[in-house]
Design a protein around this motif. Structure first.
Motif, PDB file in Angstrom:
ATOM      1  N   SER A  28      13.733   4.878  79.832  1.00 50.18           N
ATOM      2  CA  SER A  28      15.094   5.065  80.317  1.00 50.18           C
ATOM      3  C   SER A  28      15.990   3.966  79.748  1.00 50.18           C
ATOM      4  N   PRO A  29      17.214   4.270  79.395  1.00 48.43           N
ATOM      5  CA  PRO A  29      17.789   5.611  79.331  1.00 48.43           C
ATOM      6  C   PRO A  29      17.245   6.403  78.145  1.00 48.43           C
ATOM      7  N   PHE A  30      17.070   7.680  78.392  1.00 49.15           N
ATOM      8  CA  PHE A  30      16.400   8.586  77.456  1.00 49.15           C
ATOM      9  C   PHE A  30      17.343   9.061  76.369  1.00 49.15           C
ATOM     10  N   SER A  31      16.816   9.163  75.144  1.00 47.44           N
ATOM     11  CA  SER A  31      17.597   9.716  74.041  1.00 47.44           C
ATOM     12  C   SER A  31      17.007  11.048  73.572  1.00 47.44           C
ATOM     13  N   VAL A  92       8.780   9.188  72.681  1.00 46.08           N
ATOM     14  CA  VAL A  92      10.060   9.186  73.395  1.00 46.08           C
ATOM     15  C   VAL A  92      10.937   8.072  72.850  1.00 46.08           C
ATOM     16  N   SER A  93      12.181   8.423  72.566  1.00 44.36           N
ATOM     17  CA  SER A  93      13.140   7.453  72.055  1.00 44.36           C
ATOM     18  C   SER A  93      14.144   7.091  73.143  1.00 44.36           C
ATOM     19  N   LYS A  98      14.459   2.389  70.467  1.00 40.08           N
ATOM     20  CA  LYS A  98      13.056   1.987  70.491  1.00 40.08           C
ATOM     21  C   LYS A  98      12.189   3.209  70.807  1.00 40.08           C
ATOM     22  N   LEU A  99      11.080   3.308  70.128  1.00 36.81           N
ATOM     23  CA  LEU A  99      10.191   4.453  70.279  1.00 36.81           C
ATOM     24  C   LEU A  99       8.969   4.067  71.096  1.00 36.81           C
ATOM     25  N   SER A 100       8.592   4.961  72.009  1.00 36.06           N
ATOM     26  CA  SER A 100       7.376   4.767  72.796  1.00 36.06           C
ATOM     27  C   SER A 100       6.437   5.929  72.508  1.00 36.06           C
ATOM     28  N   PHE A 101       5.222   5.585  72.118  1.00 36.80           N
ATOM     29  CA  PHE A 101       4.230   6.595  71.733  1.00 36.80           C
ATOM     30  C   PHE A 101       3.228   6.819  72.857  1.00 36.80           C
ATOM     31  N   GLY A 102       2.865   8.076  73.071  1.00 33.05           N
ATOM     32  CA  GLY A 102       1.743   8.375  73.938  1.00 33.05           C
ATOM     33  C   GLY A 102       0.446   8.188  73.165  1.00 33.05           C
ATOM     34  N   ALA A 103      -0.667   8.231  73.892  1.00 34.40           N
ATOM     35  CA  ALA A 103      -1.984   8.044  73.265  1.00 34.40           C
ATOM     36  C   ALA A 103      -2.464   9.306  72.563  1.00 34.40           C
ATOM     37  N   GLY A 104      -1.806  10.424  72.864  1.00 34.46           N
ATOM     38  CA  GLY A 104      -2.175  11.673  72.201  1.00 34.46           C
ATOM     39  C   GLY A 104      -3.165  12.516  72.980  1.00 34.46           C
TER      40      GLY A 104
ATOM     41  N   ALA B  98      17.177   4.068  61.923  1.00 39.15           N
ATOM     42  CA  ALA B  98      16.692   4.008  63.302  1.00 39.15           C
ATOM     43  C   ALA B  98      17.752   4.487  64.284  1.00 39.15           C
ATOM     44  N   ARG B  99      19.029   4.324  63.912  1.00 36.79           N
ATOM     45  CA  ARG B  99      20.093   4.629  64.847  1.00 36.79           C
ATOM     46  C   ARG B  99      20.520   6.086  64.803  1.00 36.79           C
ATOM     47  N   ASN B 100      19.530   6.969  64.860  1.00 33.41           N
ATOM     48  CA  ASN B 100      19.823   8.396  64.920  1.00 33.41           C
ATOM     49  C   ASN B 100      18.606   9.094  65.494  1.00 33.41           C
ATOM     50  N   THR B 101      18.639  10.397  65.525  1.00 33.84           N
ATOM     51  CA  THR B 101      17.492  11.132  66.046  1.00 33.84           C
ATOM     52  C   THR B 101      16.543  11.532  64.929  1.00 33.84           C
TER      53      THR B 101
END
Lengths: 111, 115
Positions: A28-31, A92-93, A98-104, B98-101
């Motif tokens: 959060s906040p979600f993109s 999830v961005s 910043k990107l958060s990855f699941g374990a899959g 990085a600053r985009n989708t």
């Protein structure tokens, strides 16, 4: 604690059957949210992207859903094929990019 | 169009030896990422570059890991000395920014085995 949790960790299905993978997040906040497919020994490849306003998006036999209120996403595979055997990763961005990855989830399709 | 190219694909070394991985991103992609992926896990960010600048290296173990991206194109990730726990797949990815989708485009990875 990982901000992206995927379930199940792995599953085995028969060719032609359907399956659904789950992704719960706390980012959060979600993109946006992407599902990637990673074949064994290869790099991940994007399947779909979901933004806040989107509920469902399809890419061939892959259908992704997003519930931004409950912070849940699913990836449904229809009429599975042997080539669907892979790991599926939820990414999830946040709005700060910043990107958060699941374990899959590892999917094995058997003939 | 060529994708992200990484080399070597496989590397086996003894502990305490140095190792280097190379990545050539997709032409025109300003953002370059190095990820570490352990078996059965998702990728973990090591470092992110915007052109030549390392804008996020907070997860890079700087005592033994180093990276560079000269001229904002190719990048090299080095480990010296390698430890047993460094055995993993090292993935390079690039994106238009990085600053985009924009999606990340990954290379096939470099699998490191430390004996």
């Amino acid at each position: 604690k990982n901000q992206v949790e995927q379930s199940p960790q792995s599953l085995i299905i028969l060719e032609g059957k359907n399956c659904t993978l789950q992704c719960n997040y706390t980012v959060s906040p979600f993109s946006n949210l992407r599902w990637y497919k990673q074949d064994t020994g290869r790099g991940p490849v994007s399947l779909t992207i979901m933004t806040f306003s989107e509920n469902t998006k399809s890419n061939g036999r892959y259908t992704a859903t997003l519930d931004a209120d409950t912070k849940q996403s699913s990836l449904h595979i229809t009429a599975s094929q042997l080539s669907d055997s892979a790991s599926y990763i939820c990414v999830v961005s946040a709005v700060d990019y910043k990107l958060s990855f699941g374990a899959g989830t590892t999917v094995t399709v058997r003939a | 169009e060529a994708g992200v190219v990484q080399s070597p694909r496989y590397k086996i070394i003894e502990k305490k030896q140095p190792v280097a991985f190379w990545c050539n991103p997709i032409s025109g992609h300003n953002t370059l990422y190095w990820y570490l992926q352990n078996l059965g896990q998702g990728p973990e960010l090591l470092i992110r570059y915007e052109n030549e600048e390392a804008v996020d290296d907070s997860q890079l173990p700087k005592d033994r890991f180093s990276a560079e991206r000269l001229k904002g194109v190719d990048s090299t990730l080095k480990i010296q000395p390698a430890e047993l726990g460094d055995s993993a797949v090292y993935l390079c990815a690039s994106s238009t920014g990085a600053r985009n989708t924009g999606e990340l485009f990954f290379g096939e990875g470099s699998r490191l085995t430390v004996l």
